[in-house]
Scaffold this motif. Structure first.
Motif, mmCIF file in Angstrom:
data_model
loop_
_atom_site.group_PDB
_atom_site.id
_atom_site.type_symbol
_atom_site.label_atom_id
_atom_site.label_comp_id
_atom_site.label_asym_id
_atom_site.label_seq_id
_atom_site.Cartn_x
_atom_site.Cartn_y
_atom_site.Cartn_z
ATOM 1 N N UNK A 138 -41.153 39.980 -76.659
ATOM 2 C CA UNK A 138 -42.361 40.072 -75.847
ATOM 3 C C UNK A 138 -42.128 39.531 -74.444
ATOM 4 N N UNK A 139 -42.817 40.122 -73.475
ATOM 5 C CA UNK A 139 -42.880 39.575 -72.127
ATOM 6 C C UNK A 139 -44.115 38.705 -71.989
ATOM 7 N N UNK A 140 -44.381 38.212 -70.776
ATOM 8 C CA UNK A 140 -45.471 37.261 -70.585
ATOM 9 C C UNK A 140 -46.838 37.876 -70.888
ATOM 10 N N UNK A 141 -47.140 39.056 -70.328
ATOM 11 C CA UNK A 141 -48.461 39.656 -70.534
ATOM 12 C C UNK A 141 -48.703 40.009 -72.003
ATOM 13 N N UNK A 142 -47.793 40.739 -72.662
ATOM 14 C CA UNK A 142 -48.024 41.014 -74.085
ATOM 15 C C UNK A 142 -47.973 39.765 -74.951
ATOM 16 N N UNK A 143 -47.311 38.693 -74.473
ATOM 17 C CA UNK A 143 -47.286 37.462 -75.248
ATOM 18 C C UNK A 143 -48.703 36.935 -75.474
ATOM 19 N N UNK A 144 -49.545 36.991 -74.451
ATOM 20 C CA UNK A 144 -50.931 36.537 -74.604
ATOM 21 C C UNK A 144 -51.670 37.405 -75.612
ATOM 22 N N UNK A 145 -51.420 38.708 -75.568
ATOM 23 C CA UNK A 145 -52.049 39.620 -76.529
ATOM 24 C C UNK A 145 -51.642 39.267 -77.951
ATOM 25 N N UNK A 146 -50.346 39.097 -78.175
ATOM 26 C CA UNK A 146 -49.871 38.840 -79.531
ATOM 27 C C UNK A 146 -50.280 37.450 -80.031
ATOM 28 N N UNK A 147 -50.308 36.470 -79.158
ATOM 29 C CA UNK A 147 -50.768 35.146 -79.591
ATOM 30 C C UNK A 147 -52.232 35.207 -80.013
ATOM 31 N N UNK A 148 -53.010 36.042 -79.332
ATOM 32 C CA UNK A 148 -54.401 36.223 -79.717
ATOM 33 C C UNK A 148 -54.556 36.855 -81.089
ATOM 34 N N UNK A 149 -53.492 37.489 -81.583
ATOM 35 C CA UNK A 149 -53.515 38.102 -82.910
ATOM 36 C C UNK A 149 -52.872 37.223 -83.972
ATOM 37 N N UNK A 150 -52.460 36.015 -83.582
ATOM 38 C CA UNK A 150 -51.901 35.093 -84.563
ATOM 39 C C UNK A 150 -50.393 35.018 -84.594
ATOM 40 N N UNK A 151 -49.710 35.623 -83.620
ATOM 41 C CA UNK A 151 -48.251 35.530 -83.553
ATOM 42 C C UNK A 151 -47.845 34.173 -82.990
ATOM 43 N N UNK A 152 -46.749 33.644 -83.534
ATOM 44 C CA UNK A 152 -46.141 32.415 -83.028
ATOM 45 C C UNK A 152 -45.130 32.766 -81.947
ATOM 46 N N UNK A 153 -45.011 31.880 -80.976
ATOM 47 C CA UNK A 153 -44.110 32.051 -79.843
ATOM 48 C C UNK A 153 -42.853 31.215 -80.096
ATOM 49 N N UNK A 154 -41.680 31.850 -79.988
ATOM 50 C CA UNK A 154 -40.407 31.141 -80.105
ATOM 51 C C UNK A 154 -39.856 30.971 -78.694
ATOM 52 N N UNK A 155 -39.821 29.742 -78.200
ATOM 53 C CA UNK A 155 -39.467 29.539 -76.794
ATOM 54 C C UNK A 155 -38.233 28.649 -76.625
ATOM 55 N N UNK A 156 -37.858 28.486 -75.350
ATOM 56 C CA UNK A 156 -36.696 27.677 -74.951
ATOM 57 C C UNK A 156 -35.373 28.304 -75.372
ATOM 58 N N UNK A 157 -35.352 29.624 -75.420
ATOM 59 C CA UNK A 157 -34.124 30.347 -75.750
ATOM 60 C C UNK A 157 -33.605 31.093 -74.523
ATOM 61 N N UNK A 158 -32.301 31.283 -74.467
ATOM 62 C CA UNK A 158 -31.687 32.158 -73.467
ATOM 63 C C UNK A 158 -31.629 33.560 -74.065
ATOM 64 N N UNK A 160 -39.040 35.842 -78.031
ATOM 65 C CA UNK A 160 -39.256 36.258 -79.418
ATOM 66 C C UNK A 160 -40.579 35.698 -79.935
ATOM 67 N N UNK A 161 -41.236 36.467 -80.797
ATOM 68 C CA UNK A 161 -42.474 36.036 -81.433
ATOM 69 C C UNK A 161 -42.436 36.472 -82.890
ATOM 70 N N UNK A 162 -43.235 35.821 -83.737
ATOM 71 C CA UNK A 162 -43.267 36.230 -85.134
ATOM 72 C C UNK A 162 -44.651 36.019 -85.728
ATOM 73 N N UNK A 163 -44.937 36.824 -86.744
ATOM 74 C CA UNK A 163 -46.197 36.736 -87.477
ATOM 75 C C UNK A 163 -45.860 36.495 -88.944
ATOM 76 N N UNK A 164 -46.300 35.367 -89.515
ATOM 77 C CA UNK A 164 -46.042 35.101 -90.937
ATOM 78 C C UNK A 164 -46.939 35.971 -91.811
ATOM 79 N N UNK A 165 -46.332 36.742 -92.715
ATOM 80 C CA UNK A 165 -47.094 37.678 -93.534
ATOM 81 C C UNK A 165 -47.651 37.056 -94.800
ATOM 82 N N UNK A 166 -47.025 35.988 -95.287
ATOM 83 C CA UNK A 166 -47.405 35.446 -96.586
ATOM 84 C C UNK A 166 -47.503 33.929 -96.487
#
Length: 266
Positions: A170-190, A207-213
């Protein structure tokens, strides 16, 4: 051979595959057909539907042209790791899933493609990757993206019980969209990958992720690190020893997971 014996006149023939299909009352259709993921019992005028493209689906020329246009509007050439032909050829195979958004157009309400979701499940790794979400420019801003992602997550959860989380770049703009849907943000990576067609240039993602279970606590750092590296690996298949890959691997130990309700956004 073509026959309409036992054809139900209430069934529809106006979706991109040109075959009889049941109304949207269940999540998957008979073999060789596709039923929409929407769970309504009746179709109302103007209803937007999300279809699962079956393996070997042959879209009509107009639908293929619409997919090409939407894909090219949504993603610059350097981000087109997979093109429309690849998505159509691999839908329903090798863990790839293509969901097509259609809406009725014109006085006959014939459904035409207005967007799509393309993802890949890797059940052997307990991971799925959401590669593309795209909507026709004229249909954006109406909540369709949120609906499409929600139904895509539901489809992965139902079809691949071993998959624990869905990851994406994800980039910055879609990151806000996905966080609003419950995705976690994985940061501090190269996390920098080669540009398609210009491998000396780079694209930077979060990178972002959504836990399914269950809760996100079940997605520990070790699992997240493995998933992130596997997601990046597709971009480095012929360049595993280049500097950007080594920088990502070196930065993986300082990776941090940020919850969707955290105020942290910088």
């Amino acid at each position: 051979a073509k026959s309409e014996i036992n054809a139900n006149p209430k069934d529809t023939r106006d979706h991109p595959y040109g075959v009889w299909t049941l109304p949207p009352t269940r999540r998957s259709g008979p073999a060789g057909q596709s039923a929409p993921l929407t769970a309504r019992k009746t179709r109302s005028p103007g209803e937007v539907l999300l279809w699962t493209a079956p393996a070997g689906a042959a879209l009509d020329d107009k639908s293929v042209a619409a997919m090409h246009r939407i894909h090219e509007e949504a993603f610059p050439p350097g981000e087109r790791q997979y093109d429309v032909r690849f998505m159509l050829d691999n839908a329903g195979r090798h863990g790839f899933l293509l969901l097509l958004l259609t809406e009725p157009v014109g006085p006959t309400n014939v459904h035409q493609v207005a967007g799509y979701v393309f993802l890949q499940a890797r059940p052997e790794l307990e991971i799925a990757y959401l590669w593309y979400l795209a909507i026709d420019r004229q249909r954006r801003g109406h909540g369709l993206g949120r609906t499409m992602v929600s139904l895509a997550l539901e489809a992965v959860r139902d079809r691949w019980p071993s998959v624990r989380a869905v990851f994406l770049e994800s980039g910055m703009a879609p990151r806000r969209f996905h966080r609003g849907m419950g995705f976690w943000w994985v940061r501090d990576l190269e996390y920098k990958v080669p540009v398609q067609g210009d491998p000396t240039s780079s694209l930077s993602y979060d990178p972002m992720f959504y836990p399914l279970r269950g809760s996100a606590d079940e997605i520990d750092d070790r699992f997240a690190r493995k998933a992130v590296l596997e997601m990046a690996r597709d971009n480095f298949r012929a360049r595993h020893h280049e500097q950007r890959w080594e920088d990502l691997r070196a930065s993986i130990s300082r990776m941090r997971r940020v919850s969707p309700d955290s105020l942290e956004d910088a």
